[in-house]
Design an enzyme around this catalytic site. Structure first.
Site, short mmCIF file in Angstrom:
data_model
loop_
_atom_site.label_atom_id
_atom_site.label_comp_id
_atom_site.label_asym_id
_atom_site.label_seq_id
_atom_site.Cartn_x
_atom_site.Cartn_y
_atom_site.Cartn_z
N ASP A 9 70.30 32.73 62.28
CA ASP A 9 69.73 33.20 63.54
C ASP A 9 69.36 34.67 63.40
O ASP A 9 70.23 35.52 63.19
CB ASP A 9 70.79 33.00 64.64
CG ASP A 9 70.32 33.45 66.00
OD1 ASP A 9 69.25 34.08 66.11
OD2 ASP A 9 71.06 33.18 66.96
N ILE A 10 68.09 34.98 63.53
CA ILE A 10 67.62 36.35 63.31
C ILE A 10 68.21 37.34 64.32
O ILE A 10 68.36 38.52 64.01
CB ILE A 10 66.07 36.39 63.32
CG1 ILE A 10 65.56 37.66 62.63
CG2 ILE A 10 65.50 36.26 64.72
CD1 ILE A 10 64.07 37.65 62.34
N GLY A 31 61.06 29.39 71.42
CA GLY A 31 61.32 29.66 70.01
C GLY A 31 62.10 30.95 69.79
O GLY A 31 63.00 31.31 70.55
N VAL A 32 61.73 31.64 68.73
CA VAL A 32 62.46 32.86 68.35
C VAL A 32 62.24 33.96 69.40
O VAL A 32 63.13 34.78 69.65
CB VAL A 32 62.06 33.28 66.92
CG1 VAL A 32 60.68 33.88 66.85
CG2 VAL A 32 63.09 34.22 66.32
N ASP A 33 61.08 33.95 70.05
CA ASP A 33 60.77 34.92 71.10
C ASP A 33 61.79 34.79 72.25
O ASP A 33 62.38 35.80 72.70
CB ASP A 33 59.34 34.63 71.59
CG ASP A 33 58.76 35.71 72.48
OD1 ASP A 33 59.38 36.80 72.60
OD2 ASP A 33 57.67 35.49 73.05
N GLY A 123 56.36 27.57 63.87
CA GLY A 123 57.03 26.74 64.88
C GLY A 123 56.01 26.22 65.87
O GLY A 123 55.15 25.40 65.53
N TYR A 125 53.40 27.47 67.00
CA TYR A 125 52.00 27.73 66.62
C TYR A 125 51.50 26.85 65.47
O TYR A 125 50.32 26.92 65.10
CB TYR A 125 51.79 29.22 66.32
CG TYR A 125 51.61 30.07 67.57
CD1 TYR A 125 51.57 29.50 68.85
CD2 TYR A 125 51.47 31.46 67.48
CE1 TYR A 125 51.41 30.28 69.99
CE2 TYR A 125 51.30 32.24 68.62
CZ TYR A 125 51.27 31.65 69.87
OH TYR A 125 51.10 32.43 70.99
N1 AR6 Z 1 66.19 32.82 64.29
C1 AR6 Z 1 65.37 32.54 63.24
N2 AR6 Z 1 64.34 31.67 63.33
C2 AR6 Z 1 64.14 31.05 64.51
C3 AR6 Z 1 64.94 31.29 65.65
C4 AR6 Z 1 66.01 32.21 65.51
N3 AR6 Z 1 66.84 32.50 66.53
N4 AR6 Z 1 64.47 30.51 66.68
C5 AR6 Z 1 63.43 29.81 66.20
N5 AR6 Z 1 63.22 30.12 64.90
P1 AR6 Z 1 58.35 29.93 66.90
P2 AR6 Z 1 55.52 30.67 66.46
C6 AR6 Z 1 62.19 29.62 63.96
O1 AR6 Z 1 57.93 28.71 67.62
O2 AR6 Z 1 55.27 29.41 65.73
C7 AR6 Z 1 56.86 31.38 71.49
O3 AR6 Z 1 56.86 30.68 72.70
C8 AR6 Z 1 61.50 28.33 64.28
O4 AR6 Z 1 62.32 27.22 63.90
O5 AR6 Z 1 59.44 30.76 67.46
O6 AR6 Z 1 54.97 31.95 65.91
C9 AR6 Z 1 56.04 32.65 71.54
O7 AR6 Z 1 56.13 33.27 72.81
C10 AR6 Z 1 60.25 28.46 63.40
O8 AR6 Z 1 60.56 28.09 62.06
O9 AR6 Z 1 57.09 30.97 66.69
C11 AR6 Z 1 54.67 32.15 71.25
O10 AR6 Z 1 54.07 31.62 72.40
C12 AR6 Z 1 59.95 29.96 63.43
O11 AR6 Z 1 61.14 30.58 63.93
C13 AR6 Z 1 54.91 31.04 70.25
O12 AR6 Z 1 56.22 30.57 70.51
C14 AR6 Z 1 58.79 30.36 64.31
O13 AR6 Z 1 58.73 29.50 65.42
C15 AR6 Z 1 54.88 31.55 68.83
O14 AR6 Z 1 54.97 30.47 67.93
#
Ligand code: AR6
Length: 172
Positions: A9-10, A31-33, A123, A125
Site C-alpha cells: 500500500d503506497i 483507486g489509489v487516489d 487500474g 484508466y
Molecule cells: N497502493 C498502491 N497501489 C494501489 C493502491 C494503493 N493503496 N490502491 C490502488 N492501487 P487506479 P488509474 C493500484 O485505478 O488507473 C481514480 O478514481 C491499482 O490496483 O488507482 O490511473 C482517479 O481519481 C492499480 O494497479 O489509477 C482517476 O479518476 C494502480 O494502483 C482514476 O482512478 C492504479 O489504479 C485513475 O485511474
C-alpha cells in the site's frame, strides 16, 4: 538512481514523496487516489481545492504533475499526476511517460531523495500492466540525475509486481 519494486500500500510508505494517480479535477476519486485522500486526511482535499482555485482553474492536464503537502502521511509531499485514460481513447505512450517524468521533475525540484510511484493508469484508466511497467521503468531509468536517490514502484498484487520486475530486468 536506484529502482525498487515493492508490493503493498503506497499510503504506508515512509518516503519523501508519494505520487498519486489522480484525475484532472484533483478533487479525489477511487483507486489509489481515494486511498491517498483517506490516509492524508481532509486537509488534502482543501489543498487541492486551493490549487484548483489559484493555479489550475481548468484542472491538471493529462501528463502534468503538481505537489501538495502529505498532511497525515509519513511522506512529506504528495505529487499528483493524471494518467491517460485508455477507455477514453488516450493511448499515447508519451502521455504516460510524461506522468513519470514530470512527477520525478517535481520531486527533484522539491529536493526529495526518495519517491514512491503507483502503477499509473493501470487500474480504472485501463492500460495494460506490461505497457505501464515498461514505460514507467524506462522513463525513470533514463531520467537526469538530481536529488532523488531511490524510486520505489509500490504495487498492488503479485501480477503487477511481476510485470514491473520483468521491465526492470529489461533495462538492467
Ligand atoms: N497502493 C498502491 N497501489 C494501489 C493502491 C494503493 N493503496 N490502491 C490502488 N492501487 P487506479 P488509474 C493500484 O485505478 O488507473 C481514480 O478514481 C491499482 O490496483 O488507482 O490511473 C482517479 O481519481 C492499480 O494497479 O489509477 C482517476 O479518476 C494502480 O494502483 C482514476 O482512478 C492504479 O489504479 C485513475 O485511474
Amino acid at each position: 538512481m536506484r529502482i525498487e519494486i515493492v508490493e503493498g500500500d503506497i499510503t504506508r510508505r515512509d518516503v519523501d514523496a508519494i505520487v498519486n494517480a489522480a484525475n484532472s479535477s484533483l478533487l479525489g476519486g477511487g483507486g489509489v487516489d481515494g486511498a491517498i485522500h483517506r490516509a492524508a486526511g481532509p486537509e488534502l482535499l482543501e489543498a487541492c481545492r486551493e490549487l484548483r482555485r489559484v493555479r489550475l482553474p481548468g484542472g491538471l492536464p493529462v501528463g502534468a504533475a503538481v505537489a501538495t503537502p502529505g498532511f497525515q502521511l509519513a511522506a512529506r509531499w504528495i505529487i499528483h499526476t493524471v494518467g491517460p485514460n485508455w477507455h477514453a481513447g488516450e493511448r499515447d505512450p508519451g502521455l504516460l511517460a510524461s506522468c513519470f517524468a514530470e512527477s520525478l521533475a517535481v520531486a527533484q525540484d522539491l529536493g526529495a531523495e526518495s519517491v514512491a510511484f503507483p502503477a499509473i493508469s493501470a487500474g480504472i484508466y485501463g492500460w495494460d500492466r506490461r505497457e505501464v511497467a515498461s514505460i514507467a521503468v524506462s522513463t525513470v531509468h533514463t531520467a537526469a540525475p538530481g536529488s532523488v536517490e531511490v524510486v520505489e514502484f509500490v504495487l498492488f498484487g503479485p501480477e503487477m509486481a511481476r510485470a514491473f520486475r520483468s521491465a526492470l530486468r529489461e533495462v538492467g
